[in-house]
Design a protein around this motif. Structure first.
Motif, mmCIF file in Angstrom:
data_model
loop_
_atom_site.group_PDB
_atom_site.id
_atom_site.type_symbol
_atom_site.label_atom_id
_atom_site.label_comp_id
_atom_site.label_asym_id
_atom_site.label_seq_id
_atom_site.Cartn_x
_atom_site.Cartn_y
_atom_site.Cartn_z
ATOM 1 N N LYS A 37 -13.686 -1.392 75.905
ATOM 2 C CA LYS A 37 -15.018 -0.815 76.491
ATOM 3 C C LYS A 37 -15.128 0.621 76.984
ATOM 4 O O LYS A 37 -16.464 1.067 76.730
ATOM 5 C CB LYS A 37 -15.128 -1.762 77.743
ATOM 6 N N ARG A 38 -14.121 1.345 77.217
ATOM 7 C CA ARG A 38 -14.163 2.670 77.288
ATOM 8 C C ARG A 38 -14.539 3.516 76.071
ATOM 9 O O ARG A 38 -15.161 4.356 76.302
ATOM 10 C CB ARG A 38 -12.717 3.202 77.991
ATOM 11 N N ALA A 39 -14.245 2.717 75.111
ATOM 12 C CA ALA A 39 -14.574 3.371 73.603
ATOM 13 C C ALA A 39 -15.744 3.163 73.141
ATOM 14 O O ALA A 39 -16.306 3.705 72.336
ATOM 15 C CB ALA A 39 -13.529 3.156 72.550
ATOM 16 N N GLY A 40 -16.704 2.371 73.882
ATOM 17 C CA GLY A 40 -18.042 2.225 73.502
ATOM 18 C C GLY A 40 -18.309 0.766 73.060
ATOM 19 O O GLY A 40 -19.593 0.612 72.706
ATOM 20 N N CYS A 41 -17.229 -0.028 73.062
ATOM 21 C CA CYS A 41 -17.605 -1.606 72.384
ATOM 22 C C CYS A 41 -18.389 -2.052 73.446
ATOM 23 O O CYS A 41 -18.224 -2.258 74.588
ATOM 24 C CB CYS A 41 -16.377 -2.107 71.946
ATOM 25 N N ASP A 42 -19.307 -3.115 72.685
ATOM 26 C CA ASP A 42 -20.012 -4.042 73.333
ATOM 27 C C ASP A 42 -19.230 -5.251 73.521
ATOM 28 O O ASP A 42 -19.438 -6.218 74.492
ATOM 29 C CB ASP A 42 -21.280 -4.074 72.798
ATOM 30 N N GLY A 43 -18.515 -5.544 72.723
ATOM 31 C CA GLY A 43 -17.590 -6.579 72.596
ATOM 32 C C GLY A 43 -16.358 -6.493 71.835
ATOM 33 O O GLY A 43 -16.298 -5.980 71.007
ATOM 34 N N ILE A 44 -15.464 -7.763 72.101
ATOM 35 C CA ILE A 44 -13.954 -7.539 71.408
ATOM 36 C C ILE A 44 -13.710 -8.964 70.823
ATOM 37 O O ILE A 44 -13.775 -9.973 71.587
ATOM 38 C CB ILE A 44 -12.989 -7.347 72.376
ATOM 39 N N LEU A 45 -13.285 -9.075 69.652
ATOM 40 C CA LEU A 45 -12.724 -10.255 69.007
ATOM 41 C C LEU A 45 -11.321 -9.896 69.346
ATOM 42 O O LEU A 45 -10.664 -8.978 69.008
ATOM 43 C CB LEU A 45 -12.740 -10.559 67.480
ATOM 44 N N THR A 46 -10.453 -11.086 70.318
ATOM 45 C CA THR A 46 -9.295 -10.913 70.402
ATOM 46 C C THR A 46 -8.740 -12.416 70.580
ATOM 47 O O THR A 46 -9.257 -13.331 71.107
ATOM 48 C CB THR A 46 -8.974 -10.477 71.752
ATOM 49 N N TYR A 47 -7.410 -12.478 70.164
ATOM 50 C CA TYR A 47 -6.707 -13.886 70.416
ATOM 51 C C TYR A 47 -6.308 -13.987 71.983
ATOM 52 O O TYR A 47 -5.887 -15.000 72.367
ATOM 53 C CB TYR A 47 -5.516 -13.600 69.676
ATOM 54 N N PHE A 48 -6.222 -12.922 72.642
ATOM 55 C CA PHE A 48 -6.286 -13.049 74.077
ATOM 56 C C PHE A 48 -7.237 -13.765 74.974
ATOM 57 O O PHE A 48 -7.361 -13.837 76.097
ATOM 58 C CB PHE A 48 -5.874 -11.533 74.636
ATOM 59 N N ALA A 49 -8.540 -13.984 74.331
ATOM 60 C CA ALA A 49 -9.741 -13.979 75.027
ATOM 61 C C ALA A 49 -9.401 -15.293 76.124
ATOM 62 O O ALA A 49 -9.943 -15.076 77.220
ATOM 63 C CB ALA A 49 -10.678 -14.866 74.046
ATOM 64 N N PRO A 50 -9.036 -16.238 75.707
ATOM 65 C CA PRO A 50 -8.563 -17.437 76.967
ATOM 66 C C PRO A 50 -7.897 -16.968 78.132
ATOM 67 O O PRO A 50 -8.193 -17.175 79.357
ATOM 68 C CB PRO A 50 -8.111 -18.489 76.559
ATOM 69 N N ALA A 51 -6.782 -16.275 77.785
ATOM 70 C CA ALA A 51 -5.835 -15.593 78.808
ATOM 71 C C ALA A 51 -6.708 -14.623 79.643
ATOM 72 O O ALA A 51 -6.512 -14.514 80.708
ATOM 73 C CB ALA A 51 -4.443 -15.138 78.136
#
Length: 333
Positions: A311-325
């Motif tokens: 988010k700090r780098a400007g992203c609006d969203g992230i694909l991540t395997y951590f999503a549920p946690a």
């Protein structure tokens, strides 16, 4: 921006760090559940959850279990789930015909999710590597990964995914001209509302290893992907690729991997202002999850810090395997 700071002691920059309330008031970036897309691996079978050894806590799921994962994601407020198939090696061919089979794993899972959890967005992957006996994202002809014939195949693959109900199509192949071809085909077949999230700046990275284990592509891959994925040394090239994909009809763009390329995320967002995503790839996940499993780092803190960095780098969203946690921790905050 040119900061204006009074001389000490009029300016004590620690003042706004004194309490959670003050830190919250001046916080520049905030991570929320709506920023997350959860990548999941789907395999044949029923009632199957098969661990991926190189990705602690990640499993390959049969379609029924993928539906349960989508229900879990929806309950947590995660807006989208992304499907990656673990294809039976017997179905992998040089012609990659399984990629556009209406009843392949990805399409079956998409239909099942949309039937059970219609409001969650389903994202699918457009590339030939899960179906290619050579392990590449495109057709291999006399040792060359050919571009134009691959693009025609990717169009067939994407249309089968759109027909199955995919909301977001993610071309991850890095072939030239594929965004324009996909957009034209989607418009011509009545899929004008399907969103294209282009992997516009995808680097030839060492951080993909666990993912290739998860989709069964490691053993099949012959050679490497450096003739179509980006050179990690290049930054300006990423801007040219993003500009091209936006001009051809991409709705959103992706930088992959994530944390080693935060500078690219920042440049892309600042230059284009388009919806910008990053993929926190399998190797990034495995480093954090593996270190946490061994007690070397605080896993929850490292996870949330890594996601906030996007988010700090400007992203609006992230694909991540951590999503549920991550979603569970955000709900507790």
């Amino acid at each position: 921006m040119t900061p204006t700071v009074a001389p000490f002691p009029a300016a004590r920059l620690r003042r706004t760090r004194q309490s959670p309330a003050l830190r919250g008031l001046v916080r520049e970036n905030v991570l929320c559940v709506q920023d997350l897309i959860w990548p999941v691996f789907v395999r044949d079978g029923e009632d199957v959850e098969e661990p991926v050894n190189s990705m602690p806590g990640v499993v390959r799921r049969s379609v029924d279990k993928v539906v349960e994962a989508a229900q879990e994601a929806a309950a947590l407020g995660i807006p989208a789930i992304c499907l990656f198939p673990y294809t039976d090696p017997a179905k992998k061919t040089p012609g990659c015909e399984e990629a556009w089979n209406p009843d392949n794993l990805s399409n079956r899972a998409t239909r099942a999710i949309k039937a059970a959890v219609p409001d969650i967005a389903v994202m699918t992957d457009v590339a030939l590597d899960p179906y290619n006996s050579d392990g590449h994202d495109g057709f291999v002809v006399e040792g060359e990964i050919v571009n134009d014939a691959t693009v025609k195949a990717l169009v067939k693959q994407a249309l089968s995914q759109a027909d199955a109900g995919a909301d977001i199509i993610g071309p991850s192949d890095m072939m030239d001209g594929r965004i324009g071809a996909l957009r034209r085909a989607l418009e011509e077949t009545g899929h004008s509302n399907v969103t294209l999230l282009s992997y516009a700046a995808k680097y030839a990275s060492a951080f993909y290893g666990p993912f290739r284990d998860a989709v069964g592509a490691s053993g099949a891959l012959k050679g490497d992907k450096t003739t179509y994925q980006m050179d990690p040394a290049n930054s300006d090239e990423a801007l040219r690729l993003v500009a091209r994909d936006l001009a051809e009809g991409a709705d959103m763009v992706m930088i992959k991997p994530g944390m080693p390329y935060l500078d690219i995320c920042r440049r892309v967002k600042d230059t284009f202002g388009a919806p910008t995503f990053a993929y926190q790839v399998s190797g990034e996940y495995a480093m954090i999850a593996g270190a946490a499993q061994n007690g070397w780092i605080d896993g929850d803190r490292a996870m949330m810090e890594s996601l906030l960095a996007f988010k700090r780098a400007g992203c609006d969203g992230i694909l991540t395997y951590f999503a549920p946690a991550a979603a569970r921790l955000l709900q507790q905050a």
